[in-house]
Design a protein around this motif. Structure first.
Motif, PDB file in Angstrom:
ATOM      1  N   LEU A  57       0.818  -1.211   0.000  1.00  0.00           N
ATOM      2  CA  LEU A  57       0.000   0.000   0.000  1.00  0.00           C
ATOM      3  C   LEU A  57       0.853   1.262   0.000  1.00  0.00           C
ATOM      4  N   THR A  58       2.097   1.129   0.377  1.00  0.00           N
ATOM      5  CA  THR A  58       3.016   2.260   0.352  1.00  0.00           C
ATOM      6  C   THR A  58       3.909   2.229  -0.882  1.00  0.00           C
ATOM      7  N   LEU A  59       4.372   1.054  -1.285  1.00  0.00           N
ATOM      8  CA  LEU A  59       5.360   0.966  -2.354  1.00  0.00           C
ATOM      9  C   LEU A  59       4.752   1.017  -3.758  1.00  0.00           C
ATOM     10  N   LYS A  60       3.527   0.541  -3.948  1.00  0.00           N
ATOM     11  CA  LYS A  60       2.920   0.618  -5.286  1.00  0.00           C
ATOM     12  C   LYS A  60       2.682   2.065  -5.724  1.00  0.00           C
ATOM     13  N   PRO A  61       2.140   2.947  -4.880  1.00  0.00           N
ATOM     14  CA  PRO A  61       2.047   4.349  -5.297  1.00  0.00           C
ATOM     15  C   PRO A  61       3.414   4.996  -5.509  1.00  0.00           C
ATOM     16  N   LEU A  62       4.417   4.532  -4.783  1.00  0.00           N
ATOM     17  CA  LEU A  62       5.772   5.055  -4.969  1.00  0.00           C
ATOM     18  C   LEU A  62       6.298   4.732  -6.362  1.00  0.00           C
ATOM     19  N   ILE A  72       7.439   9.602   1.591  1.00  0.00           N
ATOM     20  CA  ILE A  72       6.636   8.547   2.207  1.00  0.00           C
ATOM     21  C   ILE A  72       6.460   8.866   3.672  1.00  0.00           C
ATOM     22  N   LYS A  73       5.207   8.939   4.106  1.00  0.00           N
ATOM     23  CA  LYS A  73       4.905   9.201   5.513  1.00  0.00           C
ATOM     24  C   LYS A  73       4.113   8.035   6.076  1.00  0.00           C
ATOM     25  N   PRO A  74       4.753   7.236   6.920  1.00  0.00           N
ATOM     26  CA  PRO A  74       3.996   6.158   7.578  1.00  0.00           C
ATOM     27  C   PRO A  74       3.045   6.756   8.611  1.00  0.00           C
TER      28      PRO A  74
END
Length: 97
Positions: free
Chosen positions: A77-82, A94-96
């Protein structure tokens, strides 16, 4: 990353590889295979006083993209938009949460 998932969430290595990393790898391959066609300049029709001119549409990056994703799970969910942000020529933060 795999060791952290195993330690924190007790997730088996195979499940992490199949469920997380393979999806991210497939998304990256998809972007790489289509990137050239996405970058092409598109001819668009000219209207009005611009009729003798040639009009075209160029894709340009927006600038900086903020990706707010879960801090622990799922990683995709974080790396695909990246992947998409970097493919578009943008800087990404990227902000967790």
């Amino acid at each position: 990353l795999e060791a952290a998932m195993a330690l924190d969430l007790k997730k088996p290595s195979t499940e992490f590889q199949v469920g997380e990393i393979s999806n991210i790898g497939l998304a990256a391959k998809e972007v790489l295979s289509n990137l050239w066609s996405w970058m092409q300049i598109e001819a668009v029709p000219c209207f009005g006083l611009l009729a003798p001119a040639a009009c075209e549409s160029r894709k340009e990056p927006y600038g900086v993209v903020l990706i707010i994703g879960p801090y622990n799970y799922p990683v995709q969910l974080t790396l695909k938009p990246l992947i998409g942000a970097i493919a578009g020529g943008n800087c990404a933060v990227i902000k967790p949460s």
